[in-house]
Design a protein around this motif. Structure first.
Motif, PDB file in Angstrom:
ATOM      1  N   ALA A 111      -4.798 -43.735  23.267  1.00 34.82           N
ATOM      2  CA  ALA A 111      -4.652 -44.107  21.860  1.00 34.82           C
ATOM      3  C   ALA A 111      -3.529 -45.124  21.673  1.00 34.82           C
ATOM      4  N   SER A 112      -2.418 -44.918  22.357  1.00 35.44           N
ATOM      5  CA  SER A 112      -1.296 -45.858  22.251  1.00 35.44           C
ATOM      6  C   SER A 112      -1.672 -47.221  22.822  1.00 35.44           C
ATOM      7  N   LEU A 113      -2.414 -47.222  23.930  1.00 31.93           N
ATOM      8  CA  LEU A 113      -2.856 -48.488  24.512  1.00 31.93           C
ATOM      9  C   LEU A 113      -3.771 -49.227  23.541  1.00 31.93           C
ATOM     10  N   LEU A 114      -4.652 -48.502  22.857  1.00 26.28           N
ATOM     11  CA  LEU A 114      -5.553 -49.114  21.886  1.00 26.28           C
ATOM     12  C   LEU A 114      -4.778 -49.736  20.727  1.00 26.28           C
ATOM     13  N   VAL A 115      -3.772 -49.019  20.233  1.00 18.91           N
ATOM     14  CA  VAL A 115      -2.977 -49.550  19.119  1.00 18.91           C
ATOM     15  C   VAL A 115      -2.303 -50.848  19.532  1.00 18.91           C
ATOM     16  N   GLY A 116      -1.697 -50.858  20.714  1.00 19.44           N
ATOM     17  CA  GLY A 116      -1.029 -52.071  21.167  1.00 19.44           C
ATOM     18  C   GLY A 116      -1.984 -53.221  21.386  1.00 19.44           C
ATOM     19  N   ALA A 117      -3.151 -52.908  21.973  1.00 18.95           N
ATOM     20  CA  ALA A 117      -4.120 -53.971  22.266  1.00 18.95           C
ATOM     21  C   ALA A 117      -4.761 -54.527  21.011  1.00 18.95           C
ATOM     22  N   MET A 118      -4.835 -53.733  19.950  1.00 20.31           N
ATOM     23  CA  MET A 118      -5.489 -54.170  18.717  1.00 20.31           C
ATOM     24  C   MET A 118      -4.514 -54.782  17.706  1.00 20.31           C
ATOM     25  N   THR A 119      -3.218 -54.693  17.964  1.00 21.69           N
ATOM     26  CA  THR A 119      -2.227 -55.208  17.021  1.00 21.69           C
ATOM     27  C   THR A 119      -2.021 -56.699  17.249  1.00 21.69           C
TER      28      THR A 119
END
Length: 298
Positions: A111-119
């Motif tokens: 989930a944290s990786l997704l947030v960073g990749a989508m920001t």
């Protein structure tokens, strides 16, 4: 008068894969043959059942992933307007891999990786390398990486004591309660994945011999060449020891809390993250001490 012959009950004929137009949904021919022989005559429904169970399993994991993703957005105070869609290939790979994970600690990293990749503006990508590591992590592995990351980034301001207490509580609650096998497997797995090595400060300090006479003063002063040879030999041994620790061939003294058995309780204290491990945690966790309450949900 002859007795009437009793008809033998006919053995139920097992269906054959040759009689089926196609194997049960989602199964290979070999798996279909096994299921047909094991579950006949209800085999035609088993493939669909397994497919439904798999779909339910993935859907449940994606639901948890979405909740952790939303929580991470709120923690980082990222507005929906700041989010950008991922490239299709990346999104497909991430969701396919993450949907097969049911451990909460590993899902939080996804989930944290997704947030960073989508920001937008964040220099983070859901790289295949990072996804490959997350796929191979177990829950205890993620906990150990978290502890090492927290140790490496402890603040030096007025929150120091608070963070020490939080770290101690987190280790006691999430690491010390594990079995020796699970702790051992976690240590070996993150080292296998190249995310951590034994700290270079362990048993690698060079002790150069004094050029003076020894305290007993019985032996003649060794020649300078002998002293250099002895010193170089000791340096070689220390370097060899450090290499063996880094490769996991040896375990340093102080690695276990009890010397009577392998406990792996002090693993986080003697391990350090490699550049690969730091890249993973920077992408998946960022600063573990963003605020005083940042670690409360760990």
């Amino acid at each position: 008068m002859d007795k009437p012959k009793r008809a033998r009950p006919k053995a139920e004929k097992l269906p054959s894969t040759a009689n089926l137009q196609s194997p049960p949904r989602g199964l290979s021919a070999a798996a279909a043959e096994l299921i047909i022989k094991a579950f006949a005559p209800a085999s035609e429904n088993i493939g669909g059942l397994l497919g439904d169970l798999t779909a339910h399993f993935k859907a449940r994991n994606l639901d948890k992933l979405a909740r952790y993703w939303r929580g991470e957005l709120e923690k980082r105070e990222v507005s929906p307007e700041a989010l950008a869609a991922l490239p299709f290939a990346t999104a497909h790979r991430v969701f396919d891999d993450a949907s097969k994970e049911d451990d909460d600690d590993v899902l939080k990293l996804w989930a944290s990786l997704l947030v960073g990749a989508m920001t937008r503006g964040a220099d983070i990508q859901a790289h295949k390398m990072l996804c490959g590591i997350l796929k191979d992590l177990e829950g205890p592995d993620a906990v150990l990486l978290e502890i090492i990351w927290m140790r490496a980034n402890k603040p030096s301001d007025d929150r120091t004591e608070y963070c020490k207490e939080r770290l101690f509580a987190f280790e006691a609650e999430r690491w010390n309660c594990l079995s020796n096998f699970m702790r051992q497997a976690a240590v070996q797995n993150i080292m296998r994945l190249g995310c951590a090595v034994f700290s270079s400060s362990i048993n690698t300090k060079f002790k150069f011999k004094s050029l003076g006479r020894n305290s007993f003063n019985r032996d003649p002063l060794p020649s300078l060449s002998d002293q250099i040879e002895d010193t170089l030999s000791e340096i070689e041994q220390k370097i060899s020891s450090a290499m063996r620790y880094s490769s996991g061939a040896d375990e340093p003294s102080g690695f276990h809390e009890s010397y009577e058995k392998k406990t792996y309780l002090r693993a986080a204290a003697v391990l350090t993250l490699t550049p690969l491990g730091r890249t993973l945690m920077e992408a998946c966790r960022g600063n573990p001490w963003r605020s005083e309450g940042a670690s409360a949900d760990l």
